[in-house]
Design a protein around this motif. Structure first.
Motif, PDB file in Angstrom:
ATOM      1  N   GLN A   1       0.829  -1.208   0.000  1.00  0.00           N
ATOM      2  CA  GLN A   1       0.000   0.000   0.000  1.00  0.00           C
ATOM      3  C   GLN A   1       0.858   1.250   0.000  1.00  0.00           C
ATOM      4  O   GLN A   1       1.913   1.288   0.636  1.00  0.00           O
ATOM      5  CB  GLN A   1      -0.903   0.020   1.240  1.00  0.00           C
ATOM      6  CG  GLN A   1      -1.996  -1.052   1.182  1.00  0.00           C
ATOM      7  CD  GLN A   1      -3.156  -0.715   2.101  1.00  0.00           C
ATOM      8  OE1 GLN A   1      -2.961  -0.168   3.187  1.00  0.00           O
ATOM      9  NE2 GLN A   1      -4.362  -1.019   1.667  1.00  0.00           N
ATOM     10  N   GLU A   2       0.427   2.227  -0.759  1.00  0.00           N
ATOM     11  CA  GLU A   2       1.011   3.571  -0.697  1.00  0.00           C
ATOM     12  C   GLU A   2      -0.159   4.510  -0.423  1.00  0.00           C
ATOM     13  O   GLU A   2      -1.149   4.488  -1.160  1.00  0.00           O
ATOM     14  CB  GLU A   2       1.672   3.960  -2.031  1.00  0.00           C
ATOM     15  CG  GLU A   2       2.927   3.194  -2.368  1.00  0.00           C
ATOM     16  CD  GLU A   2       4.195   3.778  -1.749  1.00  0.00           C
ATOM     17  OE1 GLU A   2       4.100   4.827  -1.071  1.00  0.00           O
ATOM     18  OE2 GLU A   2       5.260   3.172  -1.944  1.00  0.00           O
ATOM     19  N   ASP A   3      -0.069   5.300   0.629  1.00  0.00           N
ATOM     20  CA  ASP A   3      -1.168   6.192   1.013  1.00  0.00           C
ATOM     21  C   ASP A   3      -2.494   5.428   1.086  1.00  0.00           C
ATOM     22  O   ASP A   3      -3.533   5.905   0.611  1.00  0.00           O
ATOM     23  CB  ASP A   3      -1.280   7.378   0.034  1.00  0.00           C
ATOM     24  CG  ASP A   3      -0.001   8.183  -0.021  1.00  0.00           C
ATOM     25  OD1 ASP A   3       0.644   8.331   1.027  1.00  0.00           O
ATOM     26  OD2 ASP A   3       0.361   8.644  -1.127  1.00  0.00           O
ATOM     27  N   GLU A   4      -2.420   4.240   1.653  1.00  0.00           N
ATOM     28  CA  GLU A   4      -3.593   3.384   1.885  1.00  0.00           C
ATOM     29  C   GLU A   4      -4.274   2.913   0.609  1.00  0.00           C
ATOM     30  O   GLU A   4      -5.424   2.468   0.638  1.00  0.00           O
ATOM     31  CB  GLU A   4      -4.586   4.085   2.832  1.00  0.00           C
ATOM     32  CG  GLU A   4      -3.938   4.359   4.181  1.00  0.00           C
ATOM     33  CD  GLU A   4      -4.881   5.005   5.190  1.00  0.00           C
ATOM     34  OE1 GLU A   4      -6.061   5.208   4.863  1.00  0.00           O
ATOM     35  OE2 GLU A   4      -4.405   5.294   6.291  1.00  0.00           O
ATOM     36  N   VAL A   5      -3.585   3.017  -0.522  1.00  0.00           N
ATOM     37  CA  VAL A   5      -4.131   2.487  -1.776  1.00  0.00           C
ATOM     38  C   VAL A   5      -3.305   1.269  -2.169  1.00  0.00           C
ATOM     39  O   VAL A   5      -2.074   1.298  -2.111  1.00  0.00           O
ATOM     40  CB  VAL A   5      -4.059   3.551  -2.894  1.00  0.00           C
ATOM     41  CG1 VAL A   5      -4.560   2.974  -4.221  1.00  0.00           C
ATOM     42  CG2 VAL A   5      -4.849   4.783  -2.502  1.00  0.00           C
ATOM     43  N   ASP A   6      -3.997   0.185  -2.562  1.00  0.00           N
ATOM     44  CA  ASP A   6      -3.284  -1.030  -2.978  1.00  0.00           C
ATOM     45  C   ASP A   6      -2.481  -0.794  -4.249  1.00  0.00           C
ATOM     46  O   ASP A   6      -2.982  -0.216  -5.220  1.00  0.00           O
ATOM     47  CB  ASP A   6      -4.285  -2.169  -3.249  1.00  0.00           C
ATOM     48  CG  ASP A   6      -4.705  -2.849  -1.956  1.00  0.00           C
ATOM     49  OD1 ASP A   6      -4.024  -2.657  -0.931  1.00  0.00           O
ATOM     50  OD2 ASP A   6      -5.717  -3.570  -1.987  1.00  0.00           O
TER      51      ASP A   6
END
Ligand code: NI
Ligand code: MN
Length: 230
Positions: free
Chosen positions: A131-136
């Protein structure tokens, strides 16, 4: 995700402060002579298969970093006998979870033998999910492979791939046209070419590659170059 290219099929992928170094073949590569492997940071070393042009600097970098080796069972055992301790031996279809990333070992249509000719298990690729910034985010690192239809399973399972690292050099792996097809099969957004120009048989016309990959975000790296991609 920060990506650094060390030539041929070797990249470092930085995810959340953890460095994943894949397929270190640096000191034997004349094109990478400006890279000092002592400066390379690695928490994990991932090996797609046993061929020399993917594993050459593994022991040296392990000694410098004490990184955890992630490779197929046979490759891991071969390096364990050379003093690379604490490695993770996997096989096709299995996943290993680190604190910031799930690493799934997937098929590659290729061979695998160790530099001394001993058995190197099955060649593989890796899918990294994090995850980056809570995006998969999903990365497909193909390793050395020919094109095969089951790459579609990656799209079926993950839906999309943010970046596919694909060999384009031909002769030993896919060439440009098959790699474009692979990018479609896995539903890639971006493509990072690898495994080209290192030796005369795999020299490519990069301008042609850029044209063929025009439907994708095609990110070409110079050796030693680092980019923040996603
Ligand atoms: Ni190979
Ligand atoms: Mn290779």
């Amino acid at each position: 995700m920060k990506v650094t290219y060390y030539g041929h099929g070797c990249f470092s992928i930085g995810i959340g402060g953890t460095n994943y170094l894949i397929d270190p073949f640096i000191t034997p590569n004349e094109l990478a002579k400006d890279i000092d492997i002592k400066t390379i940071k690695a928490d994990y070393i991932l090996l797609t298969h046993g061929h020399e042009d993917h594993v050459a600097d593994t022991v040296e970098i392990y000694k410098n970093t004490k990184a955890t080796l992630i490779a197929n069972f046979e490759v891991n055992n071969w390096f364990a006998a050379k003093g690379v301790e604490g490695g993770v031996g996997m096989n096709i279809g299995g996943a290993y979870q680190t604190k910031d990333c799930a690493i799934k070992m997937v098929s590659a249509a290729h061979s695998s033998s160790m530099p001394d000719g001993s058995y190197g298990g099955l060649a593989s690729g890796f899918v990294l999910v994090f995850q980056e910034d809570e995006v998969d985010k999903v990365i497909y690192f193909a390793g050395d492979t020919g094109l095969y239809k089951d790459m579609e399973l990656i799209q079926e399972e993950f839906g999309f791939v943010d970046f596919a690292f694909l060999p384009i050099g031909d002769v030993f792996t896919m060439g440009i046209n098959d790699a474009v097809e692979a990018a479609y099969l896995v539903n890639a957004d971006g493509v990072i070419p690898m495994h080209y120009d290192t030796f005369p048989p795999i020299e490519v016309n990069l301008e042609e590659a850029k044209r063929e990959f025009e439907e994708f975000r095609f990110e070409v790296f110079n050796i030693g170059e680092e980019k923040e991609l996603i």
